[in-house]
Scaffold this active site. Structure first.
Site, PDB file in Angstrom:
ATOM      1  N   ASP A   1       0.843  -1.185   0.000  1.00 26.05           N
ATOM      2  CA  ASP A   1       0.000   0.000   0.000  1.00 26.05           C
ATOM      3  C   ASP A   1       0.885   1.244   0.000  1.00 26.05           C
ATOM      4  O   ASP A   1       2.057   1.162  -0.321  1.00 26.05           O
ATOM      5  CB  ASP A   1      -0.898  -0.041   1.246  1.00 26.05           C
TER       6      ASP A   1
ATOM      7  N   HIS B   1       0.929  -9.105  -3.631  1.00 24.18           N
ATOM      8  CA  HIS B   1      -0.070  -8.088  -3.277  1.00 24.18           C
ATOM      9  C   HIS B   1       0.659  -6.753  -3.146  1.00 24.18           C
ATOM     10  O   HIS B   1       1.184  -6.415  -2.081  1.00 24.18           O
ATOM     11  CB  HIS B   1      -0.749  -8.488  -1.966  1.00 24.18           C
TER      12      HIS B   1
ATOM     13  N   ASP C   1      -0.834 -18.043  -4.534  1.00 29.04           N
ATOM     14  CA  ASP C   1      -0.391 -17.013  -5.483  1.00 29.04           C
ATOM     15  C   ASP C   1      -1.554 -16.185  -6.031  1.00 29.04           C
ATOM     16  O   ASP C   1      -1.720 -16.019  -7.246  1.00 29.04           O
ATOM     17  CB  ASP C   1       0.412 -17.656  -6.639  1.00 29.04           C
TER      18      ASP C   1
ATOM     19  N   GLU D   1       1.282 -10.602   0.266  1.00 32.61           N
ATOM     20  CA  GLU D   1       1.712  -9.209   0.425  1.00 32.61           C
ATOM     21  C   GLU D   1       3.226  -9.132   0.621  1.00 32.61           C
ATOM     22  O   GLU D   1       3.869 -10.098   1.031  1.00 32.61           O
ATOM     23  CB  GLU D   1       0.996  -8.498   1.593  1.00 32.61           C
TER      24      GLU D   1
END
Ligand SMILES: *[C@@H]1O[C@H](CO)[C@@H](O)[C@H](O)[C@H]1NC(C)=O
Ligand SMILES: *[C@@H]1O[C@H](CO)[C@@H](O)[C@H](O)[C@H]1NC(C)=O
Ligand SMILES: *[C@@H]1O[C@H](CO)[C@@H](O)[C@H](O)[C@H]1NC(C)=O
Ligand SMILES: *[C@@H]1O[C@H](CO)[C@@H](O)[C@H](O)[C@H]1NC(C)=O
Ligand SMILES: *[C@@H]1O[C@H](CO)[C@@H](O)[C@H](O)[C@H]1NC(C)=O
Ligand SMILES: *[C@@H]1O[C@H](CO)[C@@H](O)[C@H](O)[C@H]1NC(C)=O
Ligand SMILES: *[C@@H]1O[C@H](CO)[C@@H](O)[C@H](O)[C@H]1NC(C)=O
Ligand SMILES: *[C@@H]1O[C@H](CO)[C@@H](O)[C@H](O)[C@H]1NC(C)=O
Ligand SMILES: *[C@@H]1O[C@H](CO)[C@@H](O)[C@H](O)[C@H]1NC(C)=O
Length: 579
Positions: free
Chosen positions: A102, A436, A476, A485
């Site tokens: 993020d 991720h 995956d 992540e």
């Protein structure tokens, strides 16, 4: 040393930020993943595959950069971003690193990452030198440290987070459209955060050791060759101020999320005794001061740090405290307490890992709770501490068992597992292809996180993903954050482990034995069953996509819900042992 001269004489150099080591030109870039399926001409140190792995794990941090990127940037697909961070408080808080998949910037886990990297580069720094990665190490450390310096604008103020975790988690897209509402959160003397201040102090002190070329002696440490005494002084003075702030803030001692509740969403801290002990110990090393050392011992007693079998991670530094106490006691007997005491404590801890801690069937160390999300992190941190401690073991048998246990974990992470998957992106054709990571994915529709685009746009070379589940399964899937992540702290133990192996291991990392298709042959069917894919409620991925659609239509009311289903990784990481 010779290779540095060779580069200096024959290489051209690209301009880089003032004062740091020149970066090679042309830059050193990660090779295609296919090269990780080829055995190197093994039998020598440094092994080129380990050198590449070390380089790739540094490259991951470059991909995570926030702010205005220099002309020397290697990650061609990254853009300047969040250049106005800090404007809400009239400061320049641009730069630093995005925390994970993020775009928030979090000081507490960043400090742990930098501390761990610097401690590793102090002890095994010659590994970076041999791999020709020292200028990239310098670049990586300074990108973090220079930001931490900006985040510490006065002795009793430390910015602990930039951007709101819930709002940020609701954004899935590239680095050009990051929502601009990015508040800056601080701790200060009236609203202190003992753990965050002490954690940053430990990072500054650990890094001042390398920049000052401080060593516990050649048999303990070989700092990477990036000496700069004025920078070391700057780092040490930040360390000392932050430690005093942690200890003596007028508002007392408390966890930082008490002062800044918004920071508790992603990285709530469970206590500060371990942070105080680690900071005091790193300062004892940096200054050779018996006062700091006595304070570290004081915290060890006051907070009951002895006897723990906890993991080592951003919120739990106690096992590292045992090992650093032992290193200091053995290397600087005048400064420190009795070596045998710390040897006993360390070996109690490591014997438990070797003989008592559970593993998956495939052999991955498993800590219920901590391993439920990002299972590789506890295992790699254990491997890193085991390898570091091994030379101090009381018997050759223990030494051998610690090294073997560590080897088993690193081998598992690099592909010797039931999936035949090396869990470092871009290191082999069987590496995860759906980390991720909003920036690497190329997608911009949170409702189509797994399918748009069908193939992740960019290869996030060097990123350690979360890891498999407790049955060694790895799916995956991009939305499956517990398994896929990436994060600053996930890569930290790999840096040090790779540097150790560059130094001492002539054999290739395990993944060179894995040929294309090995993972596809073992890829599990069905869906994961974890915090991203709740198994019992039966909420399918389709249902979650539906939630995403509703959020898009209905708006912000459900943001918290979608944040929960998709991105609650760090919150879940709070299930951990105190101290
Ligand atoms: C040491 O680092 C400082 C701070 O980045 C920089 O200003 C200085 O030029 C560096 N000194 C050398 C000799 O590289
Ligand atoms: C490091 O650089 C030297 C000099 O250019 C070269 O001989 C050596 O092979 C390089 N080592 C690695 C691991 O790339
Ligand atoms: C960086 O900008 C380019 C366009 O200039 C874009 O194609 C690319 O996707 C951007 N990178 C990210 C991570 O969003
Ligand atoms: C001190 O920190 C608290 C918590 O972040 C904040 O509310 C307060 O405004 C800060 N005080 C000053 C003087 O900036
Ligand atoms: C760092 O210290 C080591 C001895 O511990 C020494 O061999 C080396 O030359 C020093 N490096 C620099 C740049 O001073
Ligand atoms: C905390 O304050 C006390 C009393 O003023 C002082 O003696 C001590 O040195 C301070 N500790 C630190 C770490 O600054
Ligand atoms: C560190 O302190 C100890 C104990 O006071 C002393 O014996 C040792 O010489 C000091 N080391 C350095 C490098 O100053
Ligand atoms: C995002 O994906 C959803 C689900 O496929 C779709 O309905 C929606 O139109 C997409 N939004 C945009 C802006 O493309
Ligand atoms: C690396 O090798 C040296 C010499 O062979 C040995 O003394 C040292 O203990 C080894 N270090 C590790 C971490 O295995």
């Amino acid at each position: 040393m010779l290779h540095h001269f060779a580069v200096l004489i024959f290489g051209a150099f690209a301009g880089s930020a003032l004062g740091q080591l020149p970066l090679p030109s042309p830059p050193s870039l990660p090779p295609d993943a296919s090269s990780g399926a080829q055995a190197s001409s093994a039998g020598r140190v440094p092994n080129p595959q380990w050198s590449t792995l070390l380089g790739n794990s540094l490259y991951f941090y470059e991909a995570q950069r926030s702010g205005r990127l220099p002309s020397t940037k290697r990650v061609s697909w990254r853009n300047d971003s969040a250049v106005n961070d800090g404007s809400d408080v009239s400061l320049d808080l641009s730069g630093g690193y995005y925390d994970a998949g993020d775009y928030i910037k979090c000081t507490f886990p960043l400090s742990f990452t930098i501390m761990s990297a610097c401690w590793g580069a102090n002890d095994f720094g010659r590994g970076y030198d041999l791999a020709n990665q020292t200028s990239y190490l310098d670049d990586m450390l300074r990108w973090g440290l220079d930001w931490l310096i900006k985040a510490h604008p006065s002795s009793d103020t430390l910015y602990v987070q930039v951007a709101d975790a819930n709002l940020d988690n609701a954004y899935w897209g590239g680095d050009l459209n990051i929502p601009s509402d990015r508040p800056s959160y601080q701790i200060n003397s009236t609203n202190p955060g003992t753990d965050a201040a002490a954690g940053a102090a430990a990072a500054f002190a650990a890094c001042s050791n390398i920049y000052a070329n401080r060593s516990l002696g050649p048999s303990y440490s070989s700092p990477a060759s990036l000496q700069n005494s004025s920078y070391a002084e700057t780092l040490l003075s930040h360390a000392q101020q932050l430690y005093s702030f942690a200890v003596n803030a007028s508002g007392g001692q408390q966890t930082y999320q008490t002062a800044v509740p918004a920071a508790g969403i992603a990285y709530a801290s469970s206590g500060y005794g371990d942070d105080l002990a680690m900071a005091a110990l790193m300062l004892a090393y940096a200054t050779n001061s018996s006062t700091y050392h006595a304070e570290a011992q004081g915290y060890y007693k006051q907070y009951g740090l002895g006897g723990s079998n906890a993991v080592f991670n951003w919120d739990s530094k106690t096992p590292g405290v045992y090992v650093l106490f032992a290193q200091l006691a053995q290397a600087v007997p005048g400064l420190s307490g009795e070596f045998s005491q710390w040897q006993t404590e360390s070996e109690r801890y490591f014997d438990h890992i070797v003989n008592g801690q559970g593993t998956t069937k495939g052999g991955l160390l498993w800590y219920p709770g901590d391993s439920d999300d990002a299972s590789l992190n506890p295992a790699l941190n254990a491997a890193m501490l085991l390898t570091r401690y091994a030379p101090m073991a009381s018997t050759p048998e223990k030494q051998a068992s610690y090294l073997a246990a560590a080897q088993k974990q690193i081998d598992y992470a690099l592909g010797n597992n039931p999936m035949s998957a090396p869990y470092v992106v871009g290191s082999n054709p069987n590496s995860p292809s759906n980390p991720h990571s909003a920036m690497a994915s190329g997608g911009n529709n949170i409702s189509e996180i797994d399918t748009s685009p069908p193939q992740e746009a960019y290869v996030l070379y060097g990123a350690v993903v979360g890891g498999p589940d407790n049955k060694d399964r790895f799916y995956d899937i991009r939305s499956d954050w517990p398994e896929t992540e990436v994060a600053l702290d996930y890569n930290a133990p790999l840096l040090t482990l790779a540097a150790m192996h560059v130094l001492n291991d002539s054999n290739d990392p395990f993944f060179t034995r894995l040929q294309p298709g090995a993972y596809d042959a073992r890829r599990p069917g069905g869906q994961p069953c974890d915090h991203a894919f709740p198994c019992r409620s039966g909420l399918s991925n389709g249902a979650k996509i539906a939630i995403g659609v509703v959020v898009g239509v209905v708006g912000a009311a459900l943001l918290g819900l979608i944040a929960y289903y998709f991105y609650n990784v760090h919150k879940a990481r709070q299930y951990k042992t105190a101290y």
